[in-house]
Every structure is written in structure tokens, then in C-alpha cells.
Design an enzyme around this catalytic site. Structure first.
Site, PDB file in Angstrom:
ATOM      1  N   GLY A  16       0.842  -1.185   0.000  1.00  0.00           N
ATOM      2  CA  GLY A  16       0.000   0.000   0.000  1.00  0.00           C
ATOM      3  C   GLY A  16       0.876   1.233   0.000  1.00  0.00           C
ATOM      4  N   MET A  18       2.411   4.996   1.577  1.00  0.00           N
ATOM      5  CA  MET A  18       2.924   5.399   2.881  1.00  0.00           C
ATOM      6  C   MET A  18       1.754   5.769   3.782  1.00  0.00           C
ATOM      7  SD  MET A  18       6.536   7.309   2.228  1.00  0.00           S
ATOM      8  CE  MET A  18       6.823   7.420   3.977  1.00  0.00           C
ATOM      9  N   GLU A  90      10.073  -3.021   4.150  1.00  0.00           N
ATOM     10  CA  GLU A  90      10.543  -2.092   3.109  1.00  0.00           C
ATOM     11  C   GLU A  90      11.177  -2.847   1.940  1.00  0.00           C
ATOM     12  OE1 GLU A  90       9.505   0.832   3.227  1.00  0.00           O
ATOM     13  OE2 GLU A  90       9.233   1.332   5.342  1.00  0.00           O
ATOM     14  N   CYS A 149      -8.245  15.261   0.362  1.00  0.00           N
ATOM     15  CA  CYS A 149      -9.713  15.186   0.354  1.00  0.00           C
ATOM     16  C   CYS A 149     -10.311  14.244   1.392  1.00  0.00           C
ATOM     17  CB  CYS A 149     -10.206  14.796  -1.033  1.00  0.00           C
ATOM     18  SG  CYS A 149      -9.854  13.069  -1.469  1.00  0.00           S
ATOM     19  N   CYS A 184      -5.215  10.070  -2.666  1.00  0.00           N
ATOM     20  CA  CYS A 184      -6.072   9.247  -3.512  1.00  0.00           C
ATOM     21  C   CYS A 184      -5.616   9.434  -4.956  1.00  0.00           C
ATOM     22  CB  CYS A 184      -7.542   9.633  -3.338  1.00  0.00           C
ATOM     23  SG  CYS A 184      -7.944  11.255  -4.017  1.00  0.00           S
TER      24      CYS A 184
END
Length: 194
Positions: A16, A18, A90, A149, A184
Site C-alpha cells: 500500500g 505510505m 521495506e 480530500c 487518492c
């Protein structure tokens, strides 16, 4: 079915952007192995020295001891006869050879858990993570919250001097809140021309 008694191991990937909680999820799985009295080794890339050189540390400061390595080939020299699982944080910072060693370890019967950014600041597959996702037995894709957002964030936004990074900037820049935000897909930006 007891996965630890299988003759073949498997590969789990946590990925995913950070600030999605990838390292927290990795640490949660490590704690479960502690409770189950399983033997494991935790590895991290030498390049990642943000919070510690001897621990894997989440952004909220949860930590576990880790071994610093430069290459995937370094893992095998640290294995012990009673090792059951290998944990790698990582993973995106390792070169493509990590894939070879992760697959070898799984075929030798180890549980291998890798965590890392699935895409770079450009929104493109990050190094070895794409191939790791392709061979994984189990994938957990986490999201963060968009800093613009408030929607589900799947991208990592690099910020340089208050502006989005340029596409041609180096892919690897180790940092945290000072250089990156979760975004996003609609709010993610990359500048194309300098």
C-alpha cells in the site's frame, strides 16, 4: 490446516502507500508468531535508517528488532536451524534478486512475509514489489487517508519544497512526513517538466 507443518512454505505480501499501516500490520503478525512460540527472523534494508538501524519501526513508533541487510542473498547466512519464518520490511528498497531468494525460501518450507510500497511516487510499480505481488500466496493491500480530500488513498505523494515532485526525480528518497503524503488517485500529482 497447520501451515507451519507444511513441507512447502508460502509468501505473504503487505502493500500500500505510505501511512497505510504496513509496518504496523507486519509487527502485528510478528506478535502473533511470538504468542504461537514460532521462530522467525526480521530483516530490513540498510538504506532505511529513518527511525532506527537495528529495528523495524512504524510511524507511530511500534518497533521490533531487525537485522540490516544490503541484498536478499544476505538472508540465508543469518538463518538458524529452528527458523520457521522470515520477515522483510521495506522490500521495495531491495533489488530484483530479492524475488529469487524469497521464492527459494518459500520452496524450502519457510513462511516469508514481505511489506513495502507497491507503487513509487510516480504511481508506478516500485522495484521488486510487482514481481513479489505476482508470486505471493496471500496479498494484503492497505490504504491510507488522502491528505487532501480525506478519501481512501492508494498513492504516495512526494513533496519537495511544498510542491509535487518531478517525474524525472530519483525514485528512491528515504523520508517520512517531511517528504511524503498519502493521496487518492484523484489528488495524486507528478510534475512532468522542470
Amino acid at each position: 490446516m497447520n501451515y507451519y507443518d507444511n513441507k512447502k512454505g508460502w509468501i505473504e505480501v503487505i502493500c500500500g502507500p505510505m501511512f497505510a499501516g504496513k509496518t504496523e500490520e507486519l509487527i502485528r503478525r510478528i506478535k502473533r508468531m511470538d504468542y504461537a512460540k514460532k521462530n522467525y527472523l526480521v530483516f530490513k534494508p540498510k538504506i532505511d535508517n529513518r527511525y532506527s538501524t537495528t529495528e523495524v519501526v512504524s510511524h507511530n513508533k511500534k518497533a521490533v528488532k531487525a537485522i540490516n541487510i544490503s541484498h536478499g542473498s544476505d538472508i540465508k547466512r543469518h538463518l538458524k536451524p529452528n527458523t520457521q519464518a522470515i520477515v522483510i520490511d521495506e522490500a521495495q528498497f531491495f533489488d530484483e534478486s530479492l524475488l529469487k531468494y524469497v521464492v527459494e525460501l518459500a520452496n524450502e518450507g519457510y513462511r516469508v512475509i514481505c511489506a513495502g510500497l507497491d507503487t513509487d511516487f510516480r504511481g508506478e510499480p516500485f522495484g521488486v514489489m510487482g514481481p513479489l505481488l505476482a508470486v505471493a500466496t496471500q496479498v494484503t493491500k492497505l490504504t491510507a487517508i488522502c491528505s487532501v480530500c480525506g478519501e481512501e488513498a492508494t498513492r504516495t505523494q512526494r513533496i519537495i519544497d511544498g510542491q509535487p515532485a518531478f517525474y524525472d526525480d530519483p525514485v528512491i528518497l528515504v523520508g517520512a512526513n517531511d517528504s511524503y503524503e498519502a493521496r487518492c488517485i484523484c489528488c495524486h500529482e507528478v510534475r512532468r517538466e522542470k
